[in-house]
Design a protein around this motif. Sequence first.
Motif, short mmCIF file in Angstrom:
data_model
loop_
_atom_site.label_atom_id
_atom_site.label_comp_id
_atom_site.label_asym_id
_atom_site.label_seq_id
_atom_site.Cartn_x
_atom_site.Cartn_y
_atom_site.Cartn_z
N ALA A 49 -105.20 -23.54 -51.14
CA ALA A 49 -104.31 -24.67 -50.93
C ALA A 49 -103.67 -24.94 -52.29
N LEU A 50 -102.36 -24.76 -52.38
CA LEU A 50 -101.65 -24.88 -53.66
C LEU A 50 -101.06 -26.28 -53.77
N THR A 51 -101.44 -27.00 -54.82
CA THR A 51 -101.02 -28.40 -54.97
C THR A 51 -100.08 -28.59 -56.16
N LYS A 52 -99.39 -29.72 -56.13
CA LYS A 52 -98.50 -30.16 -57.22
C LYS A 52 -97.43 -29.12 -57.57
N VAL A 53 -96.98 -28.39 -56.58
CA VAL A 53 -95.92 -27.40 -56.82
C VAL A 53 -94.64 -28.10 -57.25
#
Length: 429
Positions: free
Chosen positions: A327-331
């Motif tokens: 889960a990739l955050t703060k993109v």
Amino acid sequence: MPAVVLVGAQWGDEGKGKITDYLAEQADLVVRYQGGNNAGHTVQVGEEEFKLHLVPSGILYPGKTCIIGNGVVVDPGVLVQELEELQRRGIDTSGLRLSLRAHLILPYHKSLDAAEEERRGAGRLGTTGRGIGPAYVDKVARTGIRVCDLLDPEEFRQKLARNLKEKNEILTRIYGHPGYSLEEILEEYLAYAWKLRPLVADTGRLVNDALRAGKKVLFEGAQGTLLDLDQGTYPYVTSSYPVAGGACVGAGVGPTAIDAVIGVVKAYTTRVGEGPFPSEARDATGDYLRRRGAEFGTTTGRPRRCGWLDAVILRHAVEVNGLTGMALTKVDVLTGLSPLRICTAYRYKGEVLREFPASLKVLQECEPIYEEVPGWEEDITGARSLAELPAGCRAYIRRLEELVGVPVDIIAVGPRRDQTVAVRDLFSR
């Protein structure tokens, strides 16, 4: 897939609270399995922001069962305060359950934590001073006091008296602290026991019964892989096991119960406290990431150290957690930065290292090897599908997947619950 473990894939602070909150809508149970109130998860629902420290993030959905597992160390005063604050803001906390087997943080743990950290001087670890480490020390030394003991006043008195005899001697003779009164702690903690008694349960049985019934269970970790006691940057680590294996021990389930493990990855890298950080940006870029990403600790308010994404760390996280996705955050924080840099390996005394070293002495001397990729200028906070993300953003995500070898399942494009791109449905795939 009824059982999903959510772990931090870096040094913590990856945005696990938002992702847990997002996935909790589909889950029946949300289980916190380790750590204490040294952790903090920030969740934004509409215009409201919630800062959670012990209560699982799923509490913000009505009707969910939320569990504080046996692997958590619990400061009962903090838990009572957190519950009262949630109730004051209109949140129903009746679905919370606290493990009988969870260990307690007592006042002497906090004093020992602060005193030991001060004595370390230049070698300090950067603890939060909330008694987490000393509570886990007592747990391992088999002198800990558990929630089940707190519910039995006579048992609690006996164990507390035994411990105070030793702890007061250490505090007074070594650290010059006045020590603690047995009666004062008893009065304070038995009042907490009265308030918490309705929430206490055999939580391991609750979780296993739910799994047997085919219910969806989300296991929520605190901190991150590189703060794991065994797999992290020891000794600059926490005192528990944030990795996926910790979910089994800390919740009371077997490893065969777990169906998927999702690593929460911040689109850049941060850490709090001391210790080596190869991709740290000690320049305007680091300041930009800190300011734009609001990189200040949920629990302590301390500014976080910021730097570029480190794929060496992430490959380590994939391996020790058995990650099935990310889960990739703060993109959105990266918008406007170009080119973007990704650390793909380290250089150590002329040698190229692609695996994460165990030795902190080696890590301290490693230089990052960067790969540059184009950035993007478009605002992505309104995107709700992969196709709506600009080409530069999609390319960055694809490159991350190639470097670490697992897919990105969720993309957070802002702090709010709705600012999320779901690439795959984790509970049904």
